[in-house]
Scaffold this motif. Structure first.
Motif, mmCIF file in Angstrom:
data_model
loop_
_atom_site.group_PDB
_atom_site.id
_atom_site.type_symbol
_atom_site.label_atom_id
_atom_site.label_comp_id
_atom_site.label_asym_id
_atom_site.label_seq_id
_atom_site.Cartn_x
_atom_site.Cartn_y
_atom_site.Cartn_z
ATOM 1 N N MET A 116 1.020 -1.132 -0.205
ATOM 2 C CA MET A 116 0.035 0.297 0.079
ATOM 3 C C MET A 116 0.785 1.250 -0.241
ATOM 4 S SD MET A 116 -3.149 -0.301 -0.261
ATOM 5 C CE MET A 116 -3.316 0.950 0.269
ATOM 6 N N ALA A 117 1.773 1.383 1.098
ATOM 7 C CA ALA A 117 2.545 2.261 0.785
ATOM 8 C C ALA A 117 3.195 2.341 -0.091
ATOM 9 C CB ALA A 117 4.301 2.617 1.796
ATOM 10 N N GLY A 118 3.559 1.422 -1.117
ATOM 11 C CA GLY A 118 4.252 1.252 -2.328
ATOM 12 C C GLY A 118 3.678 1.958 -3.403
ATOM 13 N N THR A 119 2.702 2.007 -3.953
ATOM 14 C CA THR A 119 0.989 2.399 -4.675
ATOM 15 C C THR A 119 1.305 3.949 -4.873
ATOM 16 O OG1 THR A 119 0.276 2.081 -2.328
ATOM 17 C CG2 THR A 119 -0.380 0.729 -4.255
ATOM 18 N N ALA A 137 -3.989 3.396 -5.823
ATOM 19 C CA ALA A 137 -4.551 3.165 -4.926
ATOM 20 C C ALA A 137 -5.727 2.442 -4.121
ATOM 21 C CB ALA A 137 -3.998 4.625 -4.251
ATOM 22 N N GLN A 138 -6.393 3.240 -5.397
ATOM 23 C CA GLN A 138 -8.050 2.913 -4.290
ATOM 24 C C GLN A 138 -8.180 1.376 -5.130
ATOM 25 O OE1 GLN A 138 -8.775 5.511 -3.185
ATOM 26 N NE2 GLN A 138 -7.547 6.399 -3.967
ATOM 27 N N LEU A 139 -7.841 0.649 -6.215
ATOM 28 C CA LEU A 139 -8.208 -0.768 -6.594
ATOM 29 C C LEU A 139 -7.326 -2.000 -4.990
ATOM 30 C CD1 LEU A 139 -9.672 -2.478 -8.137
ATOM 31 C CD2 LEU A 139 -7.638 -2.113 -9.673
ATOM 32 N N VAL A 143 -7.710 -6.249 -3.789
ATOM 33 C CA VAL A 143 -6.562 -6.643 -4.449
ATOM 34 C C VAL A 143 -6.272 -7.901 -2.724
ATOM 35 C CG1 VAL A 143 -5.204 -7.524 -5.580
ATOM 36 C CG2 VAL A 143 -6.455 -5.607 -6.153
ATOM 37 N N LEU A 144 -5.648 -6.901 -1.917
ATOM 38 C CA LEU A 144 -5.254 -7.024 -1.502
ATOM 39 C C LEU A 144 -5.375 -8.038 -0.027
ATOM 40 C CD1 LEU A 144 -2.579 -4.016 0.145
ATOM 41 C CD2 LEU A 144 -2.337 -6.492 -0.927
ATOM 42 N N ARG A 145 -7.295 -7.553 0.052
ATOM 43 C CA ARG A 145 -8.499 -8.307 0.607
ATOM 44 C C ARG A 145 -8.499 -9.409 0.656
ATOM 45 N NH1 ARG A 145 -12.159 -5.358 0.655
ATOM 46 N NH2 ARG A 145 -11.359 -3.343 2.387
ATOM 47 N N THR A 146 -9.087 -10.240 -0.647
ATOM 48 C CA THR A 146 -8.692 -11.362 -1.645
ATOM 49 C C THR A 146 -7.505 -11.756 -1.091
ATOM 50 O OG1 THR A 146 -10.640 -10.609 -2.695
ATOM 51 C CG2 THR A 146 -9.608 -12.061 -3.343
ATOM 52 N N TRP A 147 -6.466 -11.354 -1.729
ATOM 53 C CA TRP A 147 -4.921 -11.800 -1.583
ATOM 54 C C TRP A 147 -5.313 -11.921 0.666
ATOM 55 C CZ3 TRP A 147 0.353 -9.552 -2.209
ATOM 56 C CH2 TRP A 147 1.181 -11.036 -2.141
ATOM 57 N N MET A 148 -5.548 -11.734 0.455
ATOM 58 C CA MET A 148 -5.049 -12.025 2.813
ATOM 59 C C MET A 148 -6.253 -13.113 3.238
ATOM 60 S SD MET A 148 -6.445 -9.890 5.804
ATOM 61 C CE MET A 148 -8.178 -9.930 6.001
ATOM 62 N N TYR A 149 -7.470 -13.482 2.379
ATOM 63 C CA TYR A 149 -7.921 -14.348 2.607
ATOM 64 C C TYR A 149 -7.687 -15.958 1.836
ATOM 65 C CZ TYR A 149 -11.600 -11.144 4.542
ATOM 66 O OH TYR A 149 -12.324 -9.700 5.146
#
Length: 316
Positions: A132-135, A221-223, A227-233
Motif C-alpha cells: 500500500m505504501a508503494g502505490t 491506490a483505490q483498487l 486486491v489485498l483483502r482477497t489475497w489475505m483470505y
C-alpha cells in the motif's frame, strides 16, 4: 530622392532566390559529439543499470533516514504516539480472533491458535503495508521527485524499509505473546531471520512494481485494498489452509496455487520458526525454495521493471 525611394531592401530581410545555396545544417551526429565534448547530457535520462545500482547504494543513508523519519512522524499526532505501532496489529488480531476464531470456529483443530493467529496477522500486515505504501511512493512525493535528482527507487525502497522497522517493533510484542501462551524459546527461532530477509526482499520488489503502476495510474491506490483483502483470505492468516481445504475437492492447479502463494509461504515459515506446535509437515513442499524464488523474482524483476521507467517519474 527618387533613387533613395526605389532602393531595394537589405538582403538580410529578403528571401533567398530560388535555387540559391543554403547554409548547411549541423548533422545530429555532430550535435551529439559537441554535447559530449562539453560534458552535456540529457536531463533526467535513465542511467545504465549498474550506474543506477551504484547511485542507489550511495544514497543508502538517505533511504534509512527517510524511512525512520516517516515512521516517527506516522503517529506524531496521536496521544499514544509510537504505541500504535504495536497496538494496531494487536487490535486487528483481536478482531480476527473474535470473528473467525470464536464466531466461525476456525480455532478448532489448530493448536496454539492465538500465537498462530497473531503471527499470521503480523507477517501479513508487513506485506500489506509495504504494498500500500508503494502505490503512493511516487505519486505522493511529486514535489520531492521534481525538485531533486536522485534514483527514484529510493522512495519505494524506503517505504518498504519503514514497514520492516515497524514489524520489528511488533515482533517484540509477538515474543511476549508467545511466551505468555507457553510457547518455549528454541533454536528454530533463528529461522525467523532468513524468513524475514526473504519476505523483505519480496515486499520491496512488489512495492517497486506498484510504485511504477501508481505513478502512471493513481487509481491503483483505490483498487489495491480490494486486491489485498482477497489475497489475505487466500493466505491462511486467520485459519489453517490444510484444515479448511482437507474436505474440499478442489482442482490440483488451485491447490498448487494456494501452496505457492508467496504471502502464505512467508506466514508458514514464520509459524514454523516460532511455534513449536507448527511442524515441518505443515509447510508446503520445498517451502524455502519457493520463498527464495519469489524473493528473487519480485526483488530483481521489480527493480528492473521500475528502473526502465526512471525518466518518466514526475513528468506529465
Amino acid at each position: 530622392m527618387s533613387q533613395a525611394l526605389h532602393t531595394p531592401p537589405p538582403a538580410a530581410t529578403t528571401a533567398p532566390p530560388a535555387g540559391a545555396a543554403r547554409e548547411p545544417r549541423t548533422p545530429p551526429d555532430d550535435l551529439a559529439a559537441l554535447a559530449a565534448r562539453h560534458g552535456l547530457t540529457v536531463s533526467g535520462a535513465r542511467p545504465a543499470l549498474p550506474a543506477y545500482v551504484r547511485g542507489l547504494w550511495a544514497r543508502r543513508h538517505f533511504i534509512t533516514a527517510f524511512a525512520t523519519a516517516k515512521l516517527t512522524a506516522q503517529y506524531s499526532q496521536a496521544r499514544l504516539g509510537q504505541v500504535w505501532q504495536v497496538a494496531t496489529p494487536l487490535l486487528n488480531a483481536a478482531v480476527y480472533y473474535f470473528i473467525f476464531g470464536v464466531l466461525m470456529g476456525t480455532k478448532h483443530g489448530v493448536p496454539d491458535y492465538v500465537p498462530f493467529l497473531v503471527t499470521g496477522v503480523f507477517v501479513w500486515t508487513f506485506t500489506q503495508s509495504s504494498i500500500m505504501a508503494g502505490t503512493r511512493a511516487i505519486s505522493g512525493s511529486l514535489g520531492l521527485v521534481r525538485a531533486l535528482h536522485f534514483p527514484r527507487a529510493a522512495l519505494p525502497v524506503s517505504y518498504a524499509l519503514q514497514q520492516l522497522q515497524q514489524l520489528l517493533f511488533s515482533m517484540a510484542a509477538l515474543v511476549v505473546i508467545l511466551l505468555c501462551f507457553g510457547v518455549p524459546v528454541s533454536a528454530s527461532w533463528l529461522l525467523a531471520v532468513p524468513a524475514l530477509v526473504l519476505q523483505s526482499t519480496f515486499n520491496a520488489g512488489v512495492a517497486l512494481i506498484v510504485a511504477r503502476l501508481g505513478a502512471r495510474t493513481p487509481d491503483i491506490a483505490q483498487l489495491m485494498p480490494f486486491v489485498l483483502r482477497t489475497w489475505m483470505y487466500g493466505s491462511g492468516v486467520m485459519w489453517s489452509l490444510d484444515h479448511v481445504l482437507s474436505d474440499r475437492d478442489l482442482p490440483h492447479a488451485v491447490l498448487i496455487a494456494l501452496e505457492c502463494n508467496p504471502a502464505a509461504v512467508y506466514i508458514d515459515l514464520m509459524r514454523f520458526a516460532l511455534i513449536d506446535s507448527f511442524p515441518a509437515s505443515g509447510l508446503p513442499p520445498h517451502a524455502w525454495a519457493v520463498a527464495a524464488g519469489w524473493a528473487l523474482l519480485a526483488g530483481v524483476g521489480g527493480f528492473i521493471y521500475f528502473w526502465k521507467a526512471e525518466e518518466t517519474y514526475g513528468r506529465g
